[in-house]
Design an enzyme around this catalytic site. Structure first.
Site, PDB file in Angstrom:
ATOM      1  N   CYS A 124      31.008  98.319  27.643  1.00 12.42           N
ATOM      2  CA  CYS A 124      32.326  98.282  28.254  1.00 12.42           C
ATOM      3  C   CYS A 124      32.501  96.960  28.997  1.00 12.42           C
ATOM      4  CB  CYS A 124      32.486  99.457  29.217  1.00 12.42           C
ATOM      5  SG  CYS A 124      34.164  99.636  29.882  1.00 12.42           S
TER       6      CYS A 124
ATOM      7  N   ASP B  65      33.850  96.676  31.807  1.00 13.23           N
ATOM      8  CA  ASP B  65      33.813  96.969  33.243  1.00 13.23           C
ATOM      9  C   ASP B  65      32.901  95.980  33.964  1.00 13.23           C
ATOM     10  OD1 ASP B  65      32.892  98.304  35.781  1.00 13.23           O
ATOM     11  OD2 ASP B  65      34.224  99.884  35.053  1.00 13.23           O
TER      12      ASP B  65
ATOM     13  N   ARG C 147      31.236  96.158  36.521  1.00 12.50           N
ATOM     14  CA  ARG C 147      30.021  96.711  37.129  1.00 12.50           C
ATOM     15  C   ARG C 147      28.873  96.847  36.133  1.00 12.50           C
ATOM     16  NH1 ARG C 147      32.979 102.011  39.201  1.00 12.50           N
ATOM     17  NH2 ARG C 147      33.770 101.757  37.062  1.00 12.50           N
TER      18      ARG C 147
ATOM     19  N   HIS D 230      29.389 104.139  30.346  1.00  9.08           N
ATOM     20  CA  HIS D 230      28.966 104.229  31.755  1.00  9.08           C
ATOM     21  C   HIS D 230      29.812 105.229  32.523  1.00  9.08           C
ATOM     22  CE1 HIS D 230      32.481 102.009  33.424  1.00  9.08           C
ATOM     23  NE2 HIS D 230      32.498 101.470  32.213  1.00  9.08           N
TER      24      HIS D 230
ATOM     25  N   CYS E 285      34.226 105.429  33.838  1.00  9.36           N
ATOM     26  CA  CYS E 285      34.887 104.487  32.925  1.00  9.36           C
ATOM     27  C   CYS E 285      36.410 104.641  33.009  1.00  9.36           C
ATOM     28  CB  CYS E 285      34.415 104.723  31.496  1.00  9.36           C
ATOM     29  SG  CYS E 285      35.154 103.595  30.278  1.00  9.36           S
TER      30      CYS E 285
END
Length: 230
Positions: free
Chosen positions: A40, A42, A44, A99, A102
């Site tokens: 992803c 993302d 993080r 994760h 999400c």
């Protein structure tokens, strides 16, 4: 941007200087990563940090929802990355990594949440199969648990899409390519991996073999049939 510039300066003056020999080898000899990670986008989730990878170790493509569109005769960033990783770089492992928390998966669970983001909504149609599994098979789950289950089912769905790519299908048939499905829990830092033995996501442990979604093993079905006939 001043903070960004400071980090670039730190890389040039300190990080690069410590790894100058490595970068010189990579610049001279090219890259030869052994794995492709599809994660992803993302902020993080940092694939290189999760795998403690050095430059040149890992080929990475990232997008909202760690999605792999099914193969089609049209250009696309993920499809191109997969094809290049398998055919040009010869990676032996592909990891699809989702994760906790999400946002892409959460958008699928909230009707109307993506109305102002038509491109995101169109992209996430590649996760509708996973959404259908959750809606049909887990109807009583509370929202918090539905998000986690959807994210796990989405990883399974994207692995299925991955196998429609000719380069991946051929690599699997030759026994030269293994597939992995990972789920990263951001709160705890733990990783779950899909196990082909029971179809479950199980924790990765340093004292146990790594669970694998599809291990390296030749799968030439027609060849096996011919052997039996002969």
């Amino acid at each position: 941007m001043n903070e960004v510039i400071g980090r670039v300066f730190k890389f040039e003056k300190h990080v690069f200087a410590r790894h100058a020999d490595l970068y010189n080898r990579l610049a001279t000899n090219g890259q030869s990563p052994k794995a492709l990670m599809i994660s992803c986008a993302d902020s993080r989730i940092v694939p290189e940090l999760i795998l403690q990878a050095e430059p040149g170790d890992l080929f990475v493509t990232r997008n909202a929802g760690n999605i792999v569109p099914p193969f089609a005769q049209m250009n696309g960033g993920v499809s191109s990355a997969v094809e290049y990783a398998v055919l040009a770089l010869g990676v032996t492992d592909i990891i699809v990594c989702g994760h906790s928390g999400c946002g892409a998966m959460e958008g699928l669970l909230k009707p109307g949440a993506l109305d102002a983001m038509p491109n995101v909504a169109a992209w996430l149609r590649h996760s509708h199969a996973a959404e259908g599994v959750v809606r049909s098979c887990y109807p009583e789950l509370p929202h918090k648990d539905r998000l986690r289950v959807l994210t796990l089912e989405n990883i399974v769905c994207q692995l299925a899409h991955l196998r429609t790519h000719p380069s991946v299908a051929a690599g699997i048939a030759r026994g030269q390519l293994a597939l992995h499905g990972w789920y990263v829990d951001i709160h705890s830092g733990s990783i779950l991996a899909l196990d082909d033995q029971d179809g479950q996501f199980t924790p990765v442990r340093d004292d146990k073999p790594l669970p694998i979604a599809l291990p390296h093993a030749a799968r030439l079905a027609a060849h096996q049939t011919l052997d039996r006939i002969a």
